[in-house]
Design an enzyme around this catalytic site. Structure first.
Site, PDB file in Angstrom:
ATOM      1  N   ARG A  80      10.828 -41.023  12.274  1.00 34.87           N
ATOM      2  CA  ARG A  80      10.645 -40.993  13.724  1.00 34.87           C
ATOM      3  C   ARG A  80       9.115 -40.625  14.075  1.00 34.87           C
ATOM      4  O   ARG A  80       8.957 -40.964  14.873  1.00 34.87           O
ATOM      5  CB  ARG A  80      11.777 -40.594  14.653  1.00 34.87           C
ATOM      6  CG  ARG A  80      11.733 -40.358  16.081  1.00 34.87           C
ATOM      7  CD  ARG A  80      12.862 -40.370  16.709  1.00 34.87           C
ATOM      8  NE  ARG A  80      13.572 -39.133  16.588  1.00 34.87           N
ATOM      9  CZ  ARG A  80      13.531 -37.859  16.772  1.00 34.87           C
ATOM     10  NH1 ARG A  80      11.992 -37.617  17.575  1.00 34.87           N
ATOM     11  NH2 ARG A  80      14.102 -36.868  16.380  1.00 34.87           N
ATOM     12  N   TYR A 133       4.552 -60.832  31.759  1.00 28.05           N
ATOM     13  CA  TYR A 133       5.750 -61.151  30.993  1.00 28.05           C
ATOM     14  C   TYR A 133       6.836 -60.608  31.591  1.00 28.05           C
ATOM     15  O   TYR A 133       7.077 -59.727  32.332  1.00 28.05           O
ATOM     16  CB  TYR A 133       5.617 -60.608  29.362  1.00 28.05           C
ATOM     17  CG  TYR A 133       7.025 -60.520  28.946  1.00 28.05           C
ATOM     18  CD1 TYR A 133       7.709 -61.795  28.747  1.00 28.05           C
ATOM     19  CD2 TYR A 133       7.865 -59.588  28.386  1.00 28.05           C
ATOM     20  CE1 TYR A 133       8.839 -61.801  27.943  1.00 28.05           C
ATOM     21  CE2 TYR A 133       9.033 -59.324  27.928  1.00 28.05           C
ATOM     22  CZ  TYR A 133       9.580 -60.657  27.826  1.00 28.05           C
ATOM     23  OH  TYR A 133      10.963 -60.591  26.800  1.00 28.05           O
ATOM     24  N   ASP A 216      -2.499 -55.873  28.329  1.00 28.05           N
ATOM     25  CA  ASP A 216      -1.650 -56.487  27.339  1.00 28.05           C
ATOM     26  C   ASP A 216      -2.267 -57.844  26.654  1.00 28.05           C
ATOM     27  O   ASP A 216      -2.612 -58.735  27.567  1.00 28.05           O
ATOM     28  CB  ASP A 216      -0.350 -57.211  27.957  1.00 28.05           C
ATOM     29  CG  ASP A 216       0.667 -57.793  26.925  1.00 28.05           C
ATOM     30  OD1 ASP A 216       0.416 -58.188  26.125  1.00 28.05           O
ATOM     31  OD2 ASP A 216       1.979 -57.639  27.371  1.00 28.05           O
ATOM     32  N   LYS A 241       4.746 -61.318  18.520  1.00 25.59           N
ATOM     33  CA  LYS A 241       3.903 -62.713  18.460  1.00 25.59           C
ATOM     34  C   LYS A 241       3.094 -63.139  17.291  1.00 25.59           C
ATOM     35  O   LYS A 241       3.221 -63.045  16.273  1.00 25.59           O
ATOM     36  CB  LYS A 241       3.289 -62.908  19.824  1.00 25.59           C
ATOM     37  CG  LYS A 241       4.449 -62.326  20.882  1.00 25.59           C
ATOM     38  CD  LYS A 241       5.499 -63.216  21.082  1.00 25.59           C
ATOM     39  CE  LYS A 241       6.360 -62.927  22.290  1.00 25.59           C
ATOM     40  NZ  LYS A 241       7.519 -61.863  22.143  1.00 25.59           N
TER      41      LYS A 241
HETATM   42  C1  LIG Z   1       2.694 -60.984  26.859  1.00 28.55           C
HETATM   43  C2  LIG Z   1       4.096 -60.392  26.210  1.00 28.55           C
HETATM   44  N1  LIG Z   1       3.960 -59.176  26.422  1.00 28.55           N
HETATM   45  C3  LIG Z   1       5.058 -58.241  26.022  1.00 28.55           C
HETATM   46  C4  LIG Z   1       6.033 -58.923  25.409  1.00 28.55           C
HETATM   47  C5  LIG Z   1       7.515 -58.060  25.022  1.00 28.55           C
HETATM   48  O1  LIG Z   1       7.324 -57.973  23.411  1.00 28.55           O
HETATM   49  P1  LIG Z   1       8.817 -57.927  22.708  1.00 28.55           P
HETATM   50  O2  LIG Z   1       9.731 -59.086  22.905  1.00 28.55           O
HETATM   51  O3  LIG Z   1       8.125 -57.716  21.207  1.00 28.55           O
HETATM   52  O4  LIG Z   1       9.431 -56.865  23.228  1.00 28.55           O
HETATM   53  C6  LIG Z   1       6.101 -60.293  25.387  1.00 28.55           C
HETATM   54  C7  LIG Z   1       7.312 -61.225  25.071  1.00 28.55           C
HETATM   55  O5  LIG Z   1       7.560 -62.265  25.130  1.00 28.55           O
HETATM   56  C8  LIG Z   1       4.893 -61.009  25.828  1.00 28.55           C
HETATM   57  O6  LIG Z   1       4.859 -62.374  25.897  1.00 28.55           O
END
Ligand SMILES: Cc1ncc(COP(=O)(O)O)c(C=O)c1O
Length: 427
Positions: A80, A133, A216, A241
């Site tokens: 962890r 998101y 992000d 992704k």
């Molecule tokens: C732009 C973006 N940020 C964060 C996330 C969240 O990621 P995760 O699904 O790996 O938790 C996503 C998920 O689709 C996303 O498209």
């Protein structure tokens, strides 16, 4: 002389090697693993100390009770806190954007929420762009307020004057603790000027507490946009992704200065949101082909976007490669991004029924959420990834009932176009 950000194996003759050259080896010493060319999966929860003094020393360093003595190195304790796969992955991820440090997580949401919880406290103001998101949107608007944090939003694409007006209206001039932006935004590809956010953060921080700018970068990074170079303090990823890239792993990452990432890792230790060894190993494998995949996807997306833009049943295409020359968006794109990436949204002529007919008719392109994988995916943001956003919020953010979001993969682009052509014929 500034301290080099990389380990010695990141250079030849003092010159830094390019990221794609380092993805097979950087930060890994085969001599520590029986000569294995690849980093083995260290599927263990805990690590044996040589003696009790060593265990004590590792814990003192891990919990920041004291600095490491000259020549003293932190050792492995418990998965962890640290693990060889986690550490090699974090080192490799830093290379792409020349970051000092990285923390890897069990999901993109784990990275985002752990980072937010580390830097925000009751009474703070968080300024964020819209759209983001759906999961991030929910956490910011519905979870953080339970801890006394006030979110204030601005529309991606807003000018600095518009953002400041939103800030004044939402907070009455209270200083900022953080600016969180997603650019380009999911699902509209709307962009936020990162340098503008960095300047705003400087101007609107409380004395002695600089507001953090967190970006992000899931949609374009790490190849086509480098937020740290534009003044961001932290970069976040859903590594599920493009970094993972094969739709077979859930993971996340946060990158920035050593000082900030040390804090993020401390919070990660207590929340237990780190990535496990198998996840890290999968991402190490993925990183070897990151540039190949993202380059192929980016090239394919241009063909698909051009096809969509010319189709009579397509109302509008949201694609960074189609920005009107001379527009403020095109100017920002030229300053901030190096390629248009492979995310395309488009509105079909009609509404949700037409969008659903198209999605149901697809054969090669899979009807699934997520993005960035080798296979092309299509989804309906309004009813799927952004289902939780209020109707008024969707209208404000430009997420229409007719919108379909595409993530373009590495298939032959003509086959993707043929699939879309026959699906549009069914609309
Ligand atoms: C732009 C973006 N940020 C964060 C996330 C969240 O990621 P995760 O699904 O790996 O938790 C996503 C998920 O689709 C996303 O498209």
């Amino acid at each position: 002389m500034t301290k080099p950000k990389r380990k010695p194996d990141g250079y030849i003759g003092g010159n830094p090697l390019r990221p794609e050259s380092l993805m097979m080896s950087y930060g890994y010493d085969p001599a520590l693993s029986e000569g294995s060319v690849k980093t083995p999966i260290f599927q263990t929860s805990t690590f044996v100390f040589k003696n009790a003094e060593e265990g004590k020393a590792f814990f003192e360093m891990a919990y920041g009770l004291r600095e490491a003595a000259p020549g003293e190195a932190m050792g492995l304790i418990y998965s962890r806190i640290n693990n060889p796969d986690l550490e090699v992955l974090e080192d490799r991820l830093t290379v792409w954007e020349d970051a000092e440090a990285c923390a890897a997580f069990g999901s993109g949401m784990a990275a985002i929420t752990t980072m937010l919880l580390e830097f925000l406290k009751p009474g703070d103001v968080l300024l964020h762009s819209e759209p983001v998101y759906g999961g991030t949107d929910h956490f910011i608007k519905h979870v953080l307020p339970r801890f006394g944090i006030t979110p204030v939003c601005f529309a991606a694409g807003a000018t600095r004057a518009q953002v400041e007006a939103a800030l004044d209206a939402g907070t009455g001039g209270k200083p900022l603790a953080m600016i969180f932006v997603e650019t380009p935004a999911n699902p509209t590809n709307a962009m936020v000027d990162i340098a503008m956010c960095a300047a705003l953060a400087k101007a609107r921080s409380a004395p002695g507490r600089p507001a953090i700018v967190a970006v992000d970068n899931t949609f374009l990074g790490p190849l086509w946009q480098a937020p740290l170079a534009h003044g961001a303090d932290l970069v976040l990823y859903s590594a599920t992704k493009f970094i993972g890239g094969h739709s077979d792993v859930i993971a996340g990452a946060c990158l920035g200065s050593r000082a900030l990432i040390t804090r993020v890792k401390a919070m990660r230790t207590f929340l237990g949101t780190m990535a496990g060894p198998h996840t890290c190993w999968l991402l190490l494998r993925s990183l070897e082909t990151l540039k190949l995949r993202m380059t192929s996807q980016m090239k394919n997306a241009r063909y698909v976007a051009d096809f969509l833009a010319d189709h009579p049943k397509v109302q509008r295409v949201y694609y960074l490669g189609h920005l009107a020359a001379g527009s403020p968006e095109a100017d920002l794109f030229a300053r901030q991004c190096t390629a248009a990436g492979s995310m395309i949204s488009f509105d079909v002529v009609g509404g949700q029924p037409e969008a659903f007919r198209l999605l149901d008719a697809l054969k090669l392109v899979k009807l699934a959420v997520s993005l960035g994988g080798t296979e092309s995916l299509a989804e309906h943001p309004a009813s799927m990834t952004h289902a939780d956003v209020t109707a008024e919020g969707k209208t404000r953010m430009g997420i229409t009932p007719a919108m379909v979001r595409l993530s373009i993969g590495v298939e032959h682009p003509e086959d993707v176009i043929a699939d879309l052509e026959q699906a549009l014929a069914a609309v």
